[in-house]
Design a protein around this motif. Structure first.
Motif, short mmCIF file in Angstrom:
data_model
loop_
_atom_site.label_atom_id
_atom_site.label_comp_id
_atom_site.label_asym_id
_atom_site.label_seq_id
_atom_site.Cartn_x
_atom_site.Cartn_y
_atom_site.Cartn_z
N ILE A 114 39.68 56.67 23.79
CA ILE A 114 38.78 55.52 23.81
C ILE A 114 38.70 55.01 25.24
O ILE A 114 39.72 54.89 25.93
CB ILE A 114 39.29 54.40 22.89
N ILE A 115 37.48 54.72 25.68
CA ILE A 115 37.28 54.13 27.01
C ILE A 115 36.74 52.72 26.80
O ILE A 115 35.76 52.52 26.08
CB ILE A 115 36.32 54.97 27.85
N ALA A 116 37.41 51.76 27.40
CA ALA A 116 37.04 50.34 27.23
C ALA A 116 36.75 49.72 28.59
O ALA A 116 37.43 50.01 29.58
CB ALA A 116 38.17 49.58 26.54
N GLY A 117 35.73 48.86 28.60
CA GLY A 117 35.39 48.15 29.82
C GLY A 117 35.32 46.67 29.57
O GLY A 117 35.22 46.21 28.43
N GLY A 118 35.38 45.88 30.65
CA GLY A 118 35.30 44.44 30.50
C GLY A 118 35.62 43.73 31.78
O GLY A 118 35.34 44.21 32.88
N SER A 119 36.30 42.56 31.63
CA SER A 119 36.66 41.74 32.79
C SER A 119 38.16 41.73 33.04
O SER A 119 38.66 40.90 33.79
CB SER A 119 36.16 40.31 32.56
N PHE A 120 38.91 42.63 32.45
CA PHE A 120 40.36 42.68 32.55
C PHE A 120 40.82 43.42 33.81
O PHE A 120 40.05 44.15 34.45
CB PHE A 120 40.95 43.37 31.31
N THR A 121 42.10 43.22 34.16
CA THR A 121 42.69 43.93 35.31
C THR A 121 44.06 44.51 34.98
O THR A 121 44.61 45.26 35.77
CB THR A 121 42.85 42.99 36.51
N ARG A 122 44.64 44.15 33.79
CA ARG A 122 45.98 44.63 33.45
C ARG A 122 46.06 45.02 31.98
O ARG A 122 45.39 44.41 31.14
CB ARG A 122 47.03 43.55 33.73
N VAL A 123 46.90 46.00 31.70
CA VAL A 123 47.09 46.45 30.32
C VAL A 123 48.54 46.87 30.14
O VAL A 123 49.22 47.25 31.13
CB VAL A 123 46.13 47.61 29.98
N GLN A 124 49.04 46.80 28.93
CA GLN A 124 50.38 47.27 28.59
C GLN A 124 50.31 48.19 27.39
O GLN A 124 49.46 48.01 26.51
CB GLN A 124 51.32 46.11 28.26
N ASN A 125 51.18 49.19 27.35
CA ASN A 125 51.32 49.98 26.13
C ASN A 125 51.96 49.11 25.06
O ASN A 125 52.70 48.16 25.35
CB ASN A 125 52.18 51.21 26.40
N ARG A 126 51.67 49.44 23.82
CA ARG A 126 52.25 48.67 22.72
C ARG A 126 53.77 48.74 22.79
O ARG A 126 54.36 49.77 23.10
CB ARG A 126 51.74 49.22 21.39
#
Length: 848
Positions: free
Chosen positions: A69-81
């Motif tokens: 899945i490719i997601a776009g938006g206004s975010f800059t950080r992500v974490q694995n579950r």
């Protein structure tokens, strides 16, 4: 990625997988069936754990790229579950669809937000668009083609430098359709919010040149003023239609306020013959220049749904979801249905075969008259909901998303489920932590209640058969029909709009809002509301008389129900009158206030042998004589009760009527108070006790009665919305239809609508209805031109024929039924005087 072009993205994925791209300038050859997600149910209410946790901003675009899945938006950080380690991702990320693990190889660097993501022209490529100007340090003004595996820019695609942001994109054949707030697509290529590019090279072409102009709300003096152009694009799954919504008033100089439909031909895109003025009114014009927010096509290309923001303005499409038929043509088109939130924003929509999924900042749906509160019919739905495609009413699916935040801004329907993006952390009421992106799998979902109805030739059921009784007549003098409480006949109406046929003219009617007390003369079980209406005879003209046909030689009790309610005659001696029976005075100088007291209901029983007609006359002495109700009961022991309250008979729809057979019903007593019924998809719905009830029924066995109350949900009713007045919860409000049920005389289901008749009214009415959740539409509609239903005791439909039971005679009559409108004249096909069949019952319906 466009929220509403989920079906388009599925189609493109199927096309790419099959390697079936067509030559430049042509739409894909893949049939529409390839676009269908293939859903046979609504998705599961529990979200999958296979998604990462986005730490900031919001997820506004989601693309299914096969294994990831490719997601776009206004975010800059992500974490694995289940991890607390931040992974930097600037406005775009990829993760494994099966596990939710963030893709470490796909890490492009963009300098601004991503608003749209869609499949590229070849396998393992993806288009992204938005506010950015560079990708991986390479200049790409607002749109780029990336390698799905590495995140690298595909340099062979060299798009023009758009002079404004791109809001949405759509791949059709080997063209990339682009919508946004721009006036040029490089030099010298003037474009007004829409453009088309060669999907392989990025070169601007002349296929899509429709120019969008003028602010929707800004009038040069007042109103919000934002950039003019396209907000969202939705391409039909077969690639032949494009719907564009956004901040514009005109398309190619012609008024198309906030929405325009475009035909995608082989060599040119042209504005279609499709227009509506419903998005012309200004909604919250101080804040929103444009209030349309998303649009999506159905998998079968036949319709699309537009969702909006804008505050609750009566009669407008502010804060609504609305279905539009794609095949319609002309100006001033109207939506098939509209679902009102009552003041909350819709932001996203995605459509499967079974549901229209909507998201936003919602608290309720089916809330036409709500203004930041729940009004009659409102159904609580926290941020996300599934609507019935036939009528827009909320289905039973209700996982919710609380806190709601700004709202669910993206929805993507795929063959395996539903992806939702937004700005908050939870699904349910702080139940499942899914930070800014969640997936509801199709596996484990629930099938929507069937909407199949039975037809003729077939079986007709009579539930709540009239029990043998000595009661010959009951009339609520001066008022509408009143349901009996003893299993006997109802009290017939004698209102000004539906006068009793047994009374002469010249008298008047009055009503009272407070209840009277009853003295000991009134039989147990007599409805007290009979005393809320009265028939009185003003001075002058003929005296008030009543004549009831009764066979000669029949001994009867004539019961007169009376109460002195008028304040001006409260004292004894102020109202005195005589009552004559068969020409002889039987109640001489009757003074109700003296005999029973003011505001006290009383009854006088008179016994007489009929000479063929029971004749009553109310004669003046002082002030005006009155009567509240008349009942005529044959003397002697009552007949034996029927063996079963329900029976079935075969009927061919014409003149062949079968003999009745009893139907066993262990809870049969429920039918004594029923107010009509209909069968749909294995369930009988019926009115009783001022509410709608349901029971499973297969033609042989009835299930247990169940109250239909989708307006109250034990899980959500006590959850604080954090909006509106302090303490406001998601609790809904019972539909206004329930208040009508005591006066319903017939009802049936057809085409997502509940049609019904009301006691004493000639018209035929309808509301939207979905058997899945049992929600009844907040709005009541009248079938234009329909009349002749004042005597209806039941109504049902089969194919192109509408049937009506006459509650006075027991006849069954029929008329043509075309596009939801009955013909003017009914023809009797069966009845006591025709073939000996009496069709009267509390509920008459066609069933299995």
């Amino acid at each position: 990625m466009t929220h509403l072009s989920a079906p388009r993205r599925r189609r493109l994925l199927a096309v790419l997988t099959a390697g079936a791209l067509t030559v430049v300038g042509l739409s894909p050859a893949t049939p529409a069936a390839a676009a269908a997600p293939g859903h046979d149910k609504v998705v599961h209410t529990v979200p999958s754990t296979a998604s990462p946790d986005v730490q900031d901003g919001s997820v506004d675009a989601i693309h299914d790229a096969g294994t990831k899945i490719i997601a776009g938006g206004s975010f800059t950080r992500v974490q694995n579950r289940n991890s607390d380690v931040d992974i930097a991702r600037d406005y775009l990320l990829a993760f494994d669809k099966a596990t939710g693990a963030v893709d470490t190889a796909f890490a492009p660097t963009l300098d601004n937000e991503v608003t749209a993501v869609t499949a590229g022209p070849t396998a393992n490529t993806v288009f992204v668009a938005g506010k950015f100007n560079t990708v991986n340090g390479v200049t790409r003004r607002k749109v780029a083609l990336l390698d799905v595996n590495t995140g690298a820019v595909v340099t062979s695609f060299a798009p023009p430098a758009f002079n404004g942001l791109i809001k949405d994109i759509a791949l059709v054949g080997n063209r990339l359709l682009v919508g946004g707030i721009f006036t040029t697509a490089g030099n010298p290529n003037p474009r007004g919010g829409l453009a088309s590019l060669n999907a392989t090279t990025g070169a601007v072409d002349s296929y899509l040149t429709t120019t969008l102009t003028e602010n929707h709300n800004w009038d040069g003096v007042s109103g919000a003023k934002a950039g003019v152009g396209a907000e969202k694009l939705a391409v039909s799954p077969d690639g032949t239609q494009l719907v564009v919504i956004g901040n514009f008033k005109k398309a190619d100089g012609v008024l198309h306020d906030q929405i325009v439909k475009i035909d995608l031909g082989a060599t040119a895109a042209t504005v279609a013959d499709w227009n509506t003025a419903r998005y012309t009114p200004r909604c919250k014009w101080q804040s929103f220049d444009s209030y349309v927010r998303d649009v999506a096509f159905s998998p079968d290309n036949s319709y699309f749904v537009v969702v909006t923001t804008g505050a609750p303005y009566s009669g407008t499409l502010c804060d609504t979801a609305a279905r539009w038929e794609a095949g319609a043509t002309g100006a001033n088109l109207q939506p098939t249905w509209v679902d009102y939130s009552g003041g909350d924003t819709f932001l996203s929509v995605g459509i499967s075969e079974e549901a229209v999924y909507v998201g936003g900042h919602l608290r309720w749906l089916n809330n036409t008259t709500g203004t930041d509160n729940a009004r009659a019919g409102a159904v609580g739905r926290a941020s996300i909901a599934a609507l019935d495609p036939a009528n827009g009413l909320p289905l039973s699916w209700n996982p919710g998303r609380h806190p709601r935040g700004i709202g669910a801004s993206e929805m993507l329907v795929t063959p395996t489920g539903l992806w939702i993006g937004g700005d908050t952390l939870w699904i349910g009421n702080f139940q499942y932590r899914r930070e800014r992106i969640a997936f509801f799998p199709l596996a484990g979902g629930t099938a929507v209640h069937p909407t199949t109805t039975a037809t003729l030739p077939g079986n007709v059921y009579q539930a709540g058969l009239p029990q043998p009784t000595n009661v010959l007549y009951r009339v609520n003098a001066g008022g509408s029909s009143v349901a009996s409480t003893d299993g006997g006949p109802d009290w017939a109406a004698d209102s000004n709009s539906s006068p009793s046929p047994y009374r002469n003219t010249g008298s008047s009617a009055s009503s009272y809002t407070t209840a009277a007390s009853l003295d000991s003369t009134v039989p147990v079980g007599t409805p007290v509301q009979l005393y809320n209406d009265e028939r009185y005879d003003p001075s002058g003209g003929a005296e008030m008389t009543w004549q009831f046909p009764v066979p000669n030689g029949t001994e009867v009790h004539v019961r007169l129900y009376m109460a002195n309610r008028y304040a001006g005659t409260a004292n004894a001696g102020t109202r005195i009158f005589d009552v004559a029976l068969e020409g002889a005075v039987v109640l001489d100088d009757l003074d109700l206030s003296a005999a029973a007291g003011h505001n006290v209901g009383t009854m006088r029983e008179l016994t007489v042998v009929s000479d063929g007609s029971i004749d009553l006359e109310f004669r003046h002495v002082r002030e005006n004589p009155l009567v509240n109700a008349v009942e005529i009961v044959k003397t002697g022991p009552p007949p034996a009760p029927a063996s079963s309250p329900v029976q079935v008979r075969s009927y061919d729809g014409q003149n062949a009527v079968g003999a009745p057979d009893p139907v066993t019903d262990p809870n049969g007593t429920v039918w004594a108070g029923a107010r009509s019924a209909f069968w749909v998809g294995g369930t009988v719905f019926y009115g009783a006790d001022g509410a709608l009830w349901r029971r499973t029924f297969n033609g042989t066995t009835f299930g247990a009665p169940e109250l239909v109350d989708p307006y109250h949900d034990p899980y959500w009713d006590n959850v604080i919305t954090n909006s509106g007045p302090t303490g406001q919860t998601y609790v809904g409000a019972t539909t206004g239809f329930y208040a009508e049920i005591p006066n319903v005389t017939g009802m049936f289901f057809s085409g997502g609508r509940l049609y019904y008749t009301l006691n004493g009214q000639n018209g035929l009415f309808w509301r939207w209805f979905t058997p899945d959740s049992g929600v009844v539409g907040a709005d009541r509609f009248t079938v234009a031109g329909a009349s002749g239903f004042a005597d209806a005791g039941a109504v049902f439909v089969s194919g192109s024929t509408l049937y009506k039971v006459n509650r006075n005679t027991g006849d069954l009559a029929a008329t043509d039924w075309v596009n939801g409108v009955p013909a003017a004249t009914f023809t009797v096909r069966s009845g006591p005087a025709v073939d000996g069949v009496d069709w009267r019952a509390r509920a008459v319906f066609v069933g299995p």
